[in-house]
Design a protein around this motif. Structure first.
Motif: not given
Lengths: 287, 768
Positions: B394, B397, B429, B433-436, B438-439
């Motif tokens: 990511d 990251e 981030i 809620d950056w991970k969400t 991205r996904g």
């Protein structure tokens, strides 16, 4: 800014006579939103301006179901844009009006001025050509009405002879089975000259397109009709495959140039995309 | 806007509050007097004749017809102005390093350069007379691209400087061992990057008025960020002592850095006024702000970096070439700042940088918000995104892993204070809620099947103050009046940023009076203390600290005087909200007005204090999180949402800080997608020198901007920890857009502006 002489015309006859007497480098002045900028930017040599804003009778807007919409030479873009009738019956023209310049410019500029400037990228011309509009031309000896599609002879050029004045435009009435759209491609959303403009006006009967006119802006010396594409579409259901082929044909029909706004190739590509999208949007009237 | 304040909790009365700027009413009512509004009795209007050729020697210039034209009072050419070689920038030996400009020369170095000037009784007559000036040129071969100009045997534009069309000797920075670093790398990324020529297009075109009085003193009104520099160079070139040049600047319609040079028209205006013994005004047209103003340096960057498989950056090798245009102006400063900036942002111990700046026969490039760093960080940040892709990581990251931390050596050579950039990234981030994101489900919306959505992150850091290039100095004078009101005298220009409001807040807070009781006097070099100029994001940081120092001294004097009147010792009193009171008995009090005013047997006091501050530098940080829509049929990129997270230390005026951030983002969106001042590569002619075809985003083009300001890493050098905010926001937005476009369509762009044509062409090449 260069100096120029200002003349106030009281009547059409007066204005026409002034244009004849003052000779070259004399121009009519209504909204002035283009002319004054051209003087300031030294794009046009102007010795005389003839102000027609005080001539009576040029600010009328009329509509009836047989003759359609007629508006005079002093009708501003903003006034026409805000007219509910235009939004309801001529959504392609409404879209073009709303995309021209800024609110301030639209409140000053006239539609007829936009037309007489004869720019291939003028926003109001494609929808008016697609709708089959007519131009009323005053002259002291020979008044005439001609189709807008025959008005332009080149960039900045029209059939107007010295002393002739456009007094108004008539757009044929819209019917229930009309679908219309105007799509403008620019680099931003306002205060923009179109890179490409596409207007569509079509008629559907029992799911079949019995008439369609496609007018292409900013891709030729004048606003063009995509007549071969239109022929491919008439009599069809405007299914996706036919629209795609016709859009490709419109790309062949246009003759764009390259400049700082876009390359010729890109303009041609956008004719393909926008023709398809404009037809799709026009069909939403029946959805 | 969101603000979180993890730093010192202190009960501020005025700092940190969005007080009403005192210039707002006069600006919205049109009462504010800008230089262009000033009319003097008998004033003439000056105009400049501009060359219609890019490189030539003037063989002959005949002004007889222009001089004879009714209404024309004077005509100047290279034959009758002082031939004084001077620096383009007012910061000699730092921003500029070679004197390469004459007021008028017998050589033309770019299309649009001034070759003669006319003064006439009206602007129209002056304009018309320009056409009557007859010029005979001997055309010279011209070069328009830095690559061509740098070739051996290329036509030389200047016979001063290091030669070979170089503006300065190459800037070289070496840290660690780059070759050893690459040997250690698991993989290497290499790419070339290119930046266009964005133009600041400030609202107020350059304008000045010159007026000589009977004692041969020049009064000079001008729209400048650096009034004392204008005074200095005008005096030098005109051969006058500083007492004979007074420079005035009141309201300004922006500058964005570009109004730091000494412009040709400023000299010519002073000379025309001298020649005619009448006041002369010169005002640029919009066209002239392009051809004769200053734009950002176009650049070419080659960047090669080595990475370990865990994401560690082990080597950075970078070559930058900046296009200076026809004169040096800020070329040296921009090259030094832009090149050395690449030592930082992302940690790397082995760094080799080489920055060049090259003359071309194009309009002059100068200082502009982001000063060379916009270019270098565009490359650094995009390549970091590419490394993440290569690693299957990511980008958030990887960036978080590599961003500079407290104690790392900044480009200035000093350790960085605070983990500002890390905190900005982490905050964004979390908030998004950056991970969400991205996904997320990437299936196109069936209603808009041609739209692809993408998110990108861009990081930046930028210094407040031009140290070490310039040893900076901030000055302020504070006096308190007998009614308890306070006057701040400052030389800092007010470009429209609200700087004077922030300075008044600082004085009011430190002194203990109401904000409304502080007046600011500025913009008169005969009155206010010397000032280096408003640039380098430093006014609040530098002049703010000087103002705080001066206000502190005044406060001490007020306490002393009040203590005397209250018959206690100064240590026993305190001052807050315009009231002096005995600490032990708060009811024993008097207003500042009572303390200062005359009372029986005691006259009013004259309390004046100066503050002088010579700082090094602080760094502000930001991470921008940006969402774009890409239309894969038209190539149009639309920025939909930006979440800029900034650390600017202590915030003095939240709305003004937010305004700077939003404005920088707007300018940055333009630079990245639509703005480019285009020069014809065959003739050197400007193709879009005007707002018809130079396209800045307007309000309708603006995305939602959800500004977050963190006071995460206050710098002890600024007032209560305040740092700069002016330049930062324009730097991070560009790479965040480029990275978002990649996220949307899988295509990397290494240049700006990224036009719809570029996008469509790349999509086709990719076979999408």
């Amino acid at each position: 800014m260069r100096r120029f002489e200002y003349h106030r015309a009281e009547t059409l006859e007066h204005a026409s006579r002034l244009l004849n007497e003052l000779g070259d480098d004399s121009f009519l002045f209504a909204g002035g939103t283009d002319l004054l900028v051209e003087i300031r930017e030294r794009l046009r040599r102007v010795r005389n301006v003839v102000d027609i804003k005080h001539i009576p009778g040029l600010s009328d807007i009329t509509y009836d179901e047989t003759r359609g919409l007629t508006f005079g030479a002093l009708v501003t873009v903003g006034r026409l844009e805000r007219l509910p009738l235009v939004g309801a019956r001529y959504p392609n023209l409404r879209a073009a009006l709303a995309s021209l310049g800024s609110i301030q410019v639209r409140n000053r500029a006239t539609v007829v001025g936009n037309i007489c400037r004869a720019s291939p990228s003028a926003d109001t011309i494609p929808p008016l050509i697609a709708d089959g509009a007519f131009v009323h031309i005053y002259s002291r000896t020979n008044m005439r009405v001609i189709p807008l599609s025959e008005f332009f002879t080149g960039p900045g050029k029209s059939v107007l002879a010295r002393g002739e004045i456009v007094t108004g435009i008539t757009v044929p009435p819209a019917t229930e089975n009309n679908g219309k759209a105007y799509l403008k491609h620019g680099r931003r959303k306002a205060m923009e000259l179109s890179t490409v403009g596409v207007a569509v006006s079509l008629t559907m009967e029992d799911g079949v397109c019995n008439d369609i006119r496609i007018a292409l802006g900013a891709v030729g010396a004048t606003v063009l009709r995509a007549q071969q594409a239109e022929r491919m579409l008439r009599g069809t259901a405007l299914d996706a495959a036919t629209v795609k082929d016709a859009s490709a044909k419109a790309m062949e029909e246009c003759t764009p140039i390259s400049n700082v706004r876009a390359s010729a190739d890109y303009r041609r590509d956008m004719i393909g995309v926008l023709t398809g999208r404009a037809i799709k949007q026009a069909l939403e009237a029946f959805a | 806007m969101n603000m979180t304040t993890p730093i010192e909790k202190r009960d501020f009365k005025i700092v940190g509050k969005s007080v009403r700027r005192d210039d707002v009413l006069e600006k919205v009512t049109g009462e504010a007097q800008y230089t262009g509004d000033i009319k003097l009795p008998g004033m003439l209007h000056g105009k400049i004749k501009r060359a219609a050729i890019a490189h030539a020697r003037i063989k002959a210039i005949d002004v007889s017809k222009a001089l004879a034209y009714p209404g024309v009072k004077a005509v100047l050419t290279h034959e009758n102005v002082p031939r004084v070689l001077h620096y383009g920038s007012p910061h000699p030996r730092s921003a500029s390093c070679t004197k390469d400009q004459y007021i008028l020369d017998d050589k033309v170095r770019f299309w649009g350069e001034g070759i003669a000037a006319v003064a006439a009784i009206s602007e129209e007559i002056a304009d018309e007379a320009l056409d009557l000036i007859e010029v005979e040129y001997e055309a010279l071969p011209a070069v328009f691209e830095p690559e061509d100009a740098a070739q051996p045997g290329a036509p030389l534009i200047h016979d001063v400087g290091p030669g070979g069309n170089l503006v300065l000797d190459p800037v070289r920075v070496n840290r660690g061992d780059v070759e050893a670093g690459f040997a250690e790398a698991d993989f290497v990324l290499e790419g070339t990057f290119a930046g266009g020529r964005p133009h600041p297009a400030y609202m107020e075109p350059n304008v000045c008025i010159a007026d000589w009085d009977g004692s041969n003193k020049l009064t000079f009104w001008t729209s400048t960020q650096t009034s004392f520099m204008v005074r200095g160079i005008l005096a030098e070139v005109l051969g006058l002592p500083l007492t004979k040049v007074r420079v005035l600047v009141d309201h300004m319609g922006g500058g964005f850095g570009a109004k730091q040079d000494l412009f040709q028209h400023e000299f010519l205006c002073a000379l025309l006024a001298k020649e005619t013994r009448r006041p002369v005004k010169m005002e640029f047209t919009r066209h002239e702000t392009f051809v004769a103003g200053r734009s950002r340096h176009p650049c070419r960057i080659w960047l090669k970096q080595g990475f370990k498989n865990d994401g560690t950056l082990v080597a950075r090798d970078m070559k930058l070439v900046y296009d200076s245009g026809a004169y040096g102006s800020h070329g040296p400063g921009v090259t030094i700042v832009g090149t050395t900036a690449a030592t930082s942002l992302y940690r790397c111990e082995n760094v080799r940088l080489e920055g060049r700046c090259v003359y071309t026969n194009t309009p002059i490039n100068g200082a502009f918000r982001g000063y060379g760093v916009v270019q270098s960080y565009y490359a650094l940040d995009i390549q970091m995104d590419e490394a993440a892709e290569r690693l299957g990581m990511d980008p958030a990251e990887l960036k978080l892993k590599n961003v500079v931390r407290a104690g790392d050596i900044a480009p200035s050579g000093h350790p960085i204070i605070g983990h500002g950039l890390e905190i900005c990234l982490k905050h964004g981030i979390d908030v998004l809620d950056w991970k969400t994101l991205r996904g997320r489900d990437r299936t196109p919306d069936p209603k808009r099947p041609h739209i692809r959505k993408g998110w990108g992150i861009g990081c930046e850091m930028h210094g407040s103050s031009a140290y070490p290039g310039i040893k900076e100095q901030g000055n302020a004078t504070v006096k308190i009046n007998e009614d308890g009101t306070v006057t701040l005298l400052t030389g800092a220009a007010g470009l429209g940023t609200g700087a004077h409001t922030a300075l008044a807040q600082i004085v009011a807070e430190e002194l203990g009076v109401r904000f409304e009781d502080v007046g600011v006097i500025h913009g008169d070099t005969d009155v206010v203390p010397w000032d280096i100029g408003a640039f380098a994001s430093h006014t609040t940081y530098l002049v703010g600290t000087a103002a705080k120092m001066a206000a502190g001294k005044v406060r001490a004097a007020v306490l002393e005087r009040a203590a005397m009147k209250l018959q206690v010792s100064p240590a026993e009193v305190d001052l807050s909200e315009g009231k002096v009171f005995v600490i032990a008995e708060p009811d024993r009090a008097m207003t500042v007005s009572e303390a200062m005013g005359p009372s029986r047997g005691i006259p009013a006091a004259n309390i004046v204090a100066n503050g002088t501050y010579e700082p090094t530098k602080s760094y502000s940080f930001a991470a921008h999180f940006t969402e774009v829509d890409v239309d894969i049929e038209t190539g149009i990129v639309e920025v939909k949402r930006v979440v800029p997270v900034h650390d600017v230390g202590r915030v003095i005026h939240p709305i003004a800080a937010q305004g700077q951030i939003e404005g920088g983002i707007q300018q940055g969106i333009g630079h990245t997608l639509t703005e480019d001042y285009v020069i014809d590569k065959k003739t050197g002619r400007s193709l879009n020198a005007g707002l018809v075809d130079y396209k800045m985003p307007l309000s309708m083009d603006m995305p939602d901007i959800e500004t977050i300001i963190l006071e995460a890493a206050p710098d002890p050098g600024g007032p209560w920890g305040a740092k700069g905010v002016g330049e930062d926001p324009i730097i991070a937005i560009g790479p965040s857009i480029a990275n978002a476009i990649h996220d949307a369509i899988g295509i990397r762009f290494h240049h700006y502006p990224i036009t719809p044509e570029d996008v469509l062409k790349a999509l086709r090449e990719k076979g999408a």
